[in-house]
Design a protein around this motif. Structure first.
Motif, short mmCIF file in Angstrom:
data_model
loop_
_atom_site.label_atom_id
_atom_site.label_comp_id
_atom_site.label_asym_id
_atom_site.label_seq_id
_atom_site.Cartn_x
_atom_site.Cartn_y
_atom_site.Cartn_z
N VAL A 48 15.16 6.88 -2.01
CA VAL A 48 15.16 6.85 -0.55
C VAL A 48 16.57 6.85 0.03
O VAL A 48 16.78 7.24 1.17
N GLY A 49 17.56 6.41 -0.74
CA GLY A 49 18.92 6.35 -0.24
C GLY A 49 19.16 5.16 0.67
O GLY A 49 19.89 5.25 1.66
N ILE A 50 18.55 4.03 0.33
CA ILE A 50 18.63 2.86 1.20
C ILE A 50 19.97 2.14 1.07
O ILE A 50 20.63 2.19 0.04
N GLY A 86 0.79 -1.22 0.00
CA GLY A 86 0.00 0.00 0.00
C GLY A 86 0.82 1.27 0.00
O GLY A 86 0.26 2.37 0.01
N VAL A 87 2.16 1.16 -0.02
CA VAL A 87 3.02 2.34 -0.06
C VAL A 87 3.64 2.41 -1.45
O VAL A 87 4.43 1.56 -1.84
N SER A 88 3.26 3.42 -2.21
CA SER A 88 3.73 3.55 -3.58
C SER A 88 5.18 4.03 -3.63
O SER A 88 5.72 4.55 -2.65
N PHE A 89 5.80 3.89 -4.80
CA PHE A 89 7.15 4.39 -4.98
C PHE A 89 7.21 5.91 -4.79
O PHE A 89 8.18 6.44 -4.25
N GLY A 90 6.16 6.61 -5.22
CA GLY A 90 6.11 8.05 -5.03
C GLY A 90 6.09 8.43 -3.56
O GLY A 90 6.76 9.39 -3.14
N ARG A 91 5.33 7.67 -2.78
CA ARG A 91 5.27 7.92 -1.34
C ARG A 91 6.62 7.63 -0.70
O ARG A 91 7.06 8.36 0.21
N LEU A 92 7.30 6.59 -1.16
CA LEU A 92 8.62 6.28 -0.65
C LEU A 92 9.60 7.43 -0.90
O LEU A 92 10.45 7.73 -0.06
N ALA A 93 9.48 8.06 -2.05
CA ALA A 93 10.35 9.20 -2.36
C ALA A 93 10.13 10.33 -1.36
O ALA A 93 11.09 10.99 -0.91
N GLU A 94 8.87 10.57 -0.96
CA GLU A 94 8.58 11.58 0.05
C GLU A 94 9.21 11.18 1.39
O GLU A 94 9.79 12.02 2.09
N ILE A 103 1.74 -3.20 -10.35
CA ILE A 103 3.02 -3.80 -10.68
C ILE A 103 4.11 -2.73 -10.82
O ILE A 103 5.23 -2.90 -10.34
N GLU A 104 3.78 -1.62 -11.46
CA GLU A 104 4.78 -0.61 -11.77
C GLU A 104 5.10 0.31 -10.60
O GLU A 104 6.25 0.75 -10.44
N GLU A 105 4.11 0.58 -9.73
CA GLU A 105 4.30 1.62 -8.72
C GLU A 105 4.30 1.12 -7.28
O GLU A 105 4.54 1.89 -6.36
N TYR A 106 4.04 -0.18 -7.07
CA TYR A 106 3.96 -0.68 -5.70
C TYR A 106 4.80 -1.94 -5.44
O TYR A 106 5.11 -2.23 -4.28
N LEU A 107 5.13 -2.70 -6.48
CA LEU A 107 5.70 -4.02 -6.31
C LEU A 107 7.04 -4.15 -7.03
O LEU A 107 7.36 -3.35 -7.90
N VAL A 108 7.79 -5.17 -6.64
CA VAL A 108 9.01 -5.53 -7.35
C VAL A 108 8.75 -6.93 -7.93
O VAL A 108 9.13 -7.95 -7.36
N ILE A 109 8.07 -6.95 -9.05
CA ILE A 109 7.62 -8.20 -9.67
C ILE A 109 7.90 -8.17 -11.16
O ILE A 109 7.58 -7.20 -11.84
N GLY A 110 8.53 -9.24 -11.65
CA GLY A 110 8.80 -9.34 -13.09
C GLY A 110 10.11 -10.03 -13.36
O GLY A 110 10.61 -10.81 -12.55
N LYS A 160 16.66 -0.33 -7.83
CA LYS A 160 17.54 0.83 -8.01
C LYS A 160 16.72 2.12 -7.98
O LYS A 160 17.21 3.16 -7.47
N ARG A 161 15.51 2.06 -8.45
CA ARG A 161 14.61 3.22 -8.38
C ARG A 161 14.33 3.58 -6.92
O ARG A 161 14.37 4.76 -6.54
N ILE A 162 14.09 2.57 -6.09
CA ILE A 162 13.87 2.80 -4.67
C ILE A 162 15.14 3.34 -4.01
O ILE A 162 15.11 4.28 -3.22
N HIS A 163 16.27 2.75 -4.38
CA HIS A 163 17.55 3.19 -3.82
C HIS A 163 17.80 4.66 -4.10
O HIS A 163 18.19 5.43 -3.21
N ASP A 164 17.57 5.08 -5.33
CA ASP A 164 17.82 6.47 -5.70
C ASP A 164 16.85 7.43 -5.01
O ASP A 164 17.23 8.55 -4.66
#
Length: 340
Positions: free
Chosen positions: A306-308, A196-204, A283-290, A300-304
């Motif tokens: 959030v800085g994880i 339920g936490v989107s990639f956009g929300r993670l960036a915030e 699939i594109e904005e909430y999950l790491v599936i594929g 890598k998108r999450i890493h950039d």
């Protein structure tokens, strides 16, 4: 980047408890063999959303069945327990596992669970603050007392004391800017993300963490991690089916978080959200599936954003067959992990 796995031990079809626990142990042992660093265990109660009601107890069992894998809780729901009991159980496990313990702590978010313990979810904040203070005092290894609004503790000594000094690494799960900021200001490691936490929300969230950590100027920088549902496959139809299993978890998580849950005879019902994403957006904005390349791109998108320096893989979600979970874990280790 360190990489671990997460066990919720859910079952939409209400599989037997024995089967669910056997599956969890098999996944943990596979994780060790494949080179994952940690296994994290959730705490939930009273529904098929999670059979793992005693994460420290199960972590003790997994630690005895492994040799290198670090075990951890994600999380112990602190307001549901007396902090002195939590301190004793953490220290006991840290000794028994030879210092392979990471301890994840959380406030809890399910009114459904709190009410069945005779507690109010709204009271969790104050119980959390005082409990954290007591835990840190307990780990100092000397007699202490505590005079709070909720807890009155006369002079007390804790035995045993943890093997790791001053205590096992403390992680806090946080899903809001306020919780993220509070955890980072204390210098705790932070784990965020989830269903339920989107990639956009993670960036915030990433911006909040970077600002707070920079202002706090801790001697040791907190580790920041993100957890996501992960499924690696080279078959598009297989990936889409896995995403539908992830949708079950997302629906139940959000319904329990936002107090519109439905539990029938103990079975958690996946109540659709009012504005939930379509499958492609999920699939594109909430999950790491594929495919492996897709999963690398998403992480890598999450890493950039959030800085994880830590990524936690929830490989087992919905009612995925064990063989599919293990196959996904192996493909991730062979083709995704090296790129990270």
């Amino acid at each position: 980047m360190d990489i671990g796995i997460f066990l919720l031990m859910q079952s939409p079809s209400a599989r037997s408890s024995q089967e669910i626990f056997a599956r969890g142990l098999e996944q943990a042992q596979a994780a060790e063999a494949l080179g994952y660093r940690n296994v994290w265990l959730a705490e939930h109660h009273f529904s098929t959303y999670g059979y793992l009601s005693r994460p420290l107890q199960v972590a003790t069992h997994i630690a005895a069945k492994t040799t290198k894998l670090r075990v951890g809780t994600a999380v112990v729901v602190v307001p549901l327990h007396h902090p002195l009991v939590i301190a004793e159980e953490i220290a006991t496990l840290d000794i028994l596992c030879g210092g392979r313990l990471d301890i994840g702590l959380g406030r809890g978010y399910q009114r459904y669970e709190f009410e069945r313990f005779g507690l109010q979810l709204d009271s969790g904040g104050q119980r959390w603050d005082e409990s954290i203070d007591i835990l840190l005092k307990a780990f100092e290894g000397k007699p202490f007392s505590y005079d709070g609004k909720l807890f009155k503790i006369p002079e007390t000594s804790i035995f045993p004391q943890p093997l790791q000094k001053p205590h096992p690494p403390i992680w806090v799960t946080a899903q809001s800017p306020y919780s993220l900021e509070a955890a980072a200001r204390r210098g705790f490691n932070v784990l965020t993300g989830g269903f339920g936490v989107s990639f956009g929300r993670l960036a915030e969230f990433g911006q909040v963490l970077k600002k707070t950590i920079a202002e706090a100027k801790h001697a040791r920088q907190p580790t920041v991690g993100v957890q996501k549902a992960v499924y690696v496959t080279k078959d598009k139809a297989d990936a889409r089916d896995a995403a539908e299993h992830a949708r079950w978890n997302m629906r139940v998580t959000l319904s329990l978080r936002n107090n519109y849950e439905c539990v029938e005879n103990g079975k958690a019902v996946p109540v659709p959200g009012k504005a939930e994403p379509a499958l492609e957006e999920l699939i594109e904005e909430y999950l790491v599936i594929g495919t492996p390349d897709t999963c690398i791109r998403q992480i890598k998108r999450i890493h950039d954003a959030v800085g994880i320096s830590y990524f936690n893989c929830n490989f087992c979600f919905g009612d995925l067959d064990q063989a599919r979970v293990l196959r996904s874990m192996e493909l991730f280790a062979k083709e995704v992990m090296p790129a990270l």
